[in-house]
Design a protein around this motif. Structure first.
Motif, PDB file in Angstrom:
ATOM      1  N   GLN A 140     -18.982  49.752  58.189  1.00  0.00           N
ATOM      2  CA  GLN A 140     -19.501  48.467  57.738  1.00  0.00           C
ATOM      3  C   GLN A 140     -20.888  48.609  57.132  1.00  0.00           C
ATOM      4  OE1 GLN A 140     -18.094  45.368  57.647  1.00  0.00           O
ATOM      5  NE2 GLN A 140     -16.167  46.285  58.293  1.00  0.00           N
ATOM      6  N   ALA A 141     -21.657  49.581  57.616  1.00  0.00           N
ATOM      7  CA  ALA A 141     -23.011  49.803  57.110  1.00  0.00           C
ATOM      8  C   ALA A 141     -23.033  50.605  55.816  1.00  0.00           C
ATOM      9  CB  ALA A 141     -23.861  50.497  58.170  1.00  0.00           C
ATOM     10  N   GLY A 142     -21.850  50.931  55.282  1.00  0.00           N
ATOM     11  CA  GLY A 142     -21.797  51.601  53.990  1.00  0.00           C
ATOM     12  C   GLY A 142     -21.497  53.080  54.044  1.00  0.00           C
ATOM     13  N   ASP A 143     -21.031  53.565  55.192  1.00  0.00           N
ATOM     14  CA  ASP A 143     -20.735  54.995  55.329  1.00  0.00           C
ATOM     15  C   ASP A 143     -19.281  55.181  55.771  1.00  0.00           C
ATOM     16  OD1 ASP A 143     -20.856  57.733  55.601  1.00  0.00           O
ATOM     17  OD2 ASP A 143     -21.980  57.700  57.491  1.00  0.00           O
ATOM     18  N   PRO A 144     -18.321  54.858  54.895  1.00  0.00           N
ATOM     19  CA  PRO A 144     -16.919  55.016  55.297  1.00  0.00           C
ATOM     20  C   PRO A 144     -16.537  56.462  55.568  1.00  0.00           C
ATOM     21  CG  PRO A 144     -17.088  54.541  52.950  1.00  0.00           C
ATOM     22  CD  PRO A 144     -18.445  54.329  53.523  1.00  0.00           C
ATOM     23  N   ARG A 145     -17.170  57.413  54.874  1.00  0.00           N
ATOM     24  CA  ARG A 145     -16.864  58.818  55.134  1.00  0.00           C
ATOM     25  C   ARG A 145     -17.312  59.205  56.537  1.00  0.00           C
ATOM     26  NH1 ARG A 145     -13.148  61.721  54.575  1.00  0.00           N
ATOM     27  NH2 ARG A 145     -13.019  60.869  52.449  1.00  0.00           N
ATOM     28  N   GLY A 146     -18.462  58.686  56.975  1.00  0.00           N
ATOM     29  CA  GLY A 146     -18.892  58.939  58.347  1.00  0.00           C
ATOM     30  C   GLY A 146     -17.919  58.352  59.354  1.00  0.00           C
ATOM     31  N   ALA A 147     -17.388  57.157  59.048  1.00  0.00           N
ATOM     32  CA  ALA A 147     -16.389  56.549  59.924  1.00  0.00           C
ATOM     33  C   ALA A 147     -15.145  57.420  60.020  1.00  0.00           C
ATOM     34  CB  ALA A 147     -16.029  55.153  59.409  1.00  0.00           C
ATOM     35  N   VAL A 148     -14.712  57.971  58.888  1.00  0.00           N
ATOM     36  CA  VAL A 148     -13.544  58.860  58.887  1.00  0.00           C
ATOM     37  C   VAL A 148     -13.800  60.075  59.764  1.00  0.00           C
ATOM     38  CG1 VAL A 148     -12.198  60.448  57.438  1.00  0.00           C
ATOM     39  CG2 VAL A 148     -12.650  58.118  56.657  1.00  0.00           C
ATOM     40  N   ASP A 149     -14.994  60.661  59.668  1.00  0.00           N
ATOM     41  CA  ASP A 149     -15.307  61.851  60.467  1.00  0.00           C
ATOM     42  C   ASP A 149     -15.272  61.533  61.958  1.00  0.00           C
ATOM     43  OD1 ASP A 149     -15.635  63.242  58.119  1.00  0.00           O
ATOM     44  OD2 ASP A 149     -17.820  63.093  58.103  1.00  0.00           O
ATOM     45  N   VAL A 150     -15.862  60.396  62.363  1.00  0.00           N
ATOM     46  CA  VAL A 150     -15.869  60.016  63.779  1.00  0.00           C
ATOM     47  C   VAL A 150     -14.446  59.793  64.274  1.00  0.00           C
ATOM     48  CG1 VAL A 150     -16.559  58.224  65.418  1.00  0.00           C
ATOM     49  CG2 VAL A 150     -18.199  59.051  63.726  1.00  0.00           C
ATOM     50  N   LEU A 151     -13.645  59.098  63.490  1.00  0.00           N
ATOM     51  CA  LEU A 151     -12.290  58.760  63.921  1.00  0.00           C
ATOM     52  C   LEU A 151     -11.364  59.974  63.925  1.00  0.00           C
ATOM     53  CD1 LEU A 151     -11.959  55.338  62.113  1.00  0.00           C
ATOM     54  CD2 LEU A 151     -12.006  55.700  64.592  1.00  0.00           C
ATOM     55  N   THR A 152     -11.610  60.907  63.033  1.00  0.00           N
ATOM     56  CA  THR A 152     -10.795  62.125  63.027  1.00  0.00           C
ATOM     57  C   THR A 152     -10.972  62.885  64.335  1.00  0.00           C
ATOM     58  OG1 THR A 152     -10.936  62.304  60.613  1.00  0.00           O
ATOM     59  CG2 THR A 152     -10.366  64.301  61.827  1.00  0.00           C
ATOM     60  N   GLU A 153     -12.222  63.020  64.783  1.00  0.00           N
ATOM     61  CA  GLU A 153     -12.480  63.680  66.061  1.00  0.00           C
ATOM     62  C   GLU A 153     -11.946  62.860  67.231  1.00  0.00           C
ATOM     63  OE1 GLU A 153     -16.621  64.487  66.375  1.00  0.00           O
ATOM     64  OE2 GLU A 153     -16.682  65.834  64.637  1.00  0.00           O
ATOM     65  N   LEU A 154     -12.108  61.534  67.138  1.00  0.00           N
ATOM     66  CA  LEU A 154     -11.617  60.671  68.211  1.00  0.00           C
ATOM     67  C   LEU A 154     -10.104  60.751  68.332  1.00  0.00           C
ATOM     68  CD1 LEU A 154     -12.046  58.484  70.348  1.00  0.00           C
ATOM     69  CD2 LEU A 154     -11.991  56.776  68.500  1.00  0.00           C
ATOM     70  N   LEU A 155      -9.404  60.804  67.210  1.00  0.00           N
ATOM     71  CA  LEU A 155      -7.948  60.879  67.266  1.00  0.00           C
ATOM     72  C   LEU A 155      -7.493  62.141  67.986  1.00  0.00           C
ATOM     73  CD1 LEU A 155      -5.191  59.771  66.522  1.00  0.00           C
ATOM     74  CD2 LEU A 155      -5.400  60.883  64.285  1.00  0.00           C
ATOM     75  N   THR A 156      -8.195  63.254  67.771  1.00  0.00           N
ATOM     76  CA  THR A 156      -7.861  64.490  68.492  1.00  0.00           C
ATOM     77  C   THR A 156      -7.946  64.268  69.993  1.00  0.00           C
ATOM     78  OG1 THR A 156      -8.661  65.854  66.659  1.00  0.00           O
ATOM     79  CG2 THR A 156      -8.517  66.897  68.823  1.00  0.00           C
TER      80      THR A 156
END
Length: 358
Positions: A140-156
């Protein structure tokens, strides 16, 4: 007596609140908190309910002030590491985001995650949920790539701890696909969401809220990928199911109507979008009230499509009225207020150019 009063307030709390009922209930919660604050125990659920109700009703500044006071109480009486103190910090961060401070909310959530890791450990459900929240606010703060990185690790970690079929794992897959689309890969997001929809249908069934949400996200990604007609087709079928399962006044039904109107407009049919948003605004005013965030957003969308349909004067007038209410409800620095000012300036420029041509 305090516990009985808190239980009673929570028991009578309606699912939907009008302004007068909300004012009375929050006043009762404030009185209860002042006369019988929590000591060496837990925060009653009614305290967080009151704060969330303020935010959901559009009183974002009041919600932030409320959770600020509640966090001070929890910190002083329960200690900084108590689960309810940490949960209140999460609610405070949420209210900060609702008030428009997206960067600050992302930082606050990141700091909260550090404390959750220290107090509860990396595999605790609240720690995992905070990582999910961090991804959301980063995006939401303008960093969708950062969100993807966090969620990729979280999904693991979700897969390791909960397995592929757990509802929380499915939610994380959905959120990951969403931010992949926002990061510039809507077609990749569609592929992921299509696979996820197959699993939702198998595990949760066709009428589960998460299944319906995944269909909504597929429609959005189709539109973002350049297929607004495909988005309209998906949303038309989805609206039929939302009406059948949830009814016409449910928030998710209203959201689907909003999205369907938008993508109708994106197909080039601005007049249909105007008609749909006008009808939706009538229902938002009736169901949610004039100051609710969704009502204000619908006014924004209606004004936009009036302009796109050729009514520059109507768009400028509507945005001028909306700006007055944005300033009153959200304040001058909220992102939505700033966006409304930009829209107003655009249509005033358009209007000036039209007058010059005439």
């Amino acid at each position: 007596m305090a516990l009985a009063a808190a239980d009673a307030l929570l028991d009578i709390w309606p699912e939907r609140l009008n302004h007068d009922v909300l004012t009375v209930l929050v006043a009762n919660v404030n009185a209860l908190c002042a006369s019988a604050p929590p000591r060496n125990g837990d925060l009653h659920a009614v305290f967080s309910r009151a704060g969330h109700a303020l935010g959901e009703s559009g009183k974002v500044a009041a919600a932030h002030d409320y959770f600020t006071r509640l966090h001070t109480i929890a910190h002083d009486l329960l200690g900084p590491d108590h689960p309810d103190t940490l949960a209140t910090r999460n609610n405070l961060a949420l209210s900060r985001g609702q008030a428009g401070d997206l960067q600050g909310t992302a930082r606050a959530t990141d700091e909260l995650l550090t404390d959750y890791l220290r107090v509860l450990g990396p595999d605790h459900p609240d720690t995992l949920t905070t990582r999910e929240n961090l991804a959301y606010w980063q995006g939401q703060a303008g960093d969708p790539r950062g969100a993807v990185d966090v969620l990729t690790e979280l999904l693991t970690d979700r897969l390791r701890l909960l397995g592929p079929g757990h509802p929380r794992t499915l939610v994380t897959r959905n959120n990951l696909a969403y931010w992949q689309g926002q990061a510039g890969d809507p077609q990749g997001a569609i592929d992921v969401l299509t696979e996820l929809l197959t699993d939702h249908l198998r595990i949760l069934g066709p009428d589960h809220p998460d299944t319906l949400t995944t269909r909504e996200n597929i429609a959005r990604c189709k539109g973002q990928a350049g297929d607004p007609r495909g988005a309209v087709d998906v949303l038309t079928e989805l609206l039929t199911d939302h009406l059948r399962i949830l009814g016409p006044d449910h928030p998710h039904t209203l959201i689907t109507r909003n999205n369907l109107a938008r993508w109708h407009g994106e197909t080039g049919d601005a007049r249909s979008a105007v008609g749909a948003f006008a009808e939706l605004l009538t229902d938002h005013l009736r169901i949610l009230g004039p100051d609710h965030p969704d009502t204000l957003t619908t006014r924004n969308n209606l004004a936009h499509w009036r302009g796109e349909a050729g009514d520059a004067q109507g768009a400028a007038d509507a945005f001028a009225e909306l700006l007055t209410d944005r300033l009153r409800v959200l304040g001058p620095d909220h992102p939505h207020t700033l966006t409304t000012r930009n829209h107003l300036a655009r249509w005033r420029r358009e209007l000036g150019e039209l007058q010059e041509e005439i």
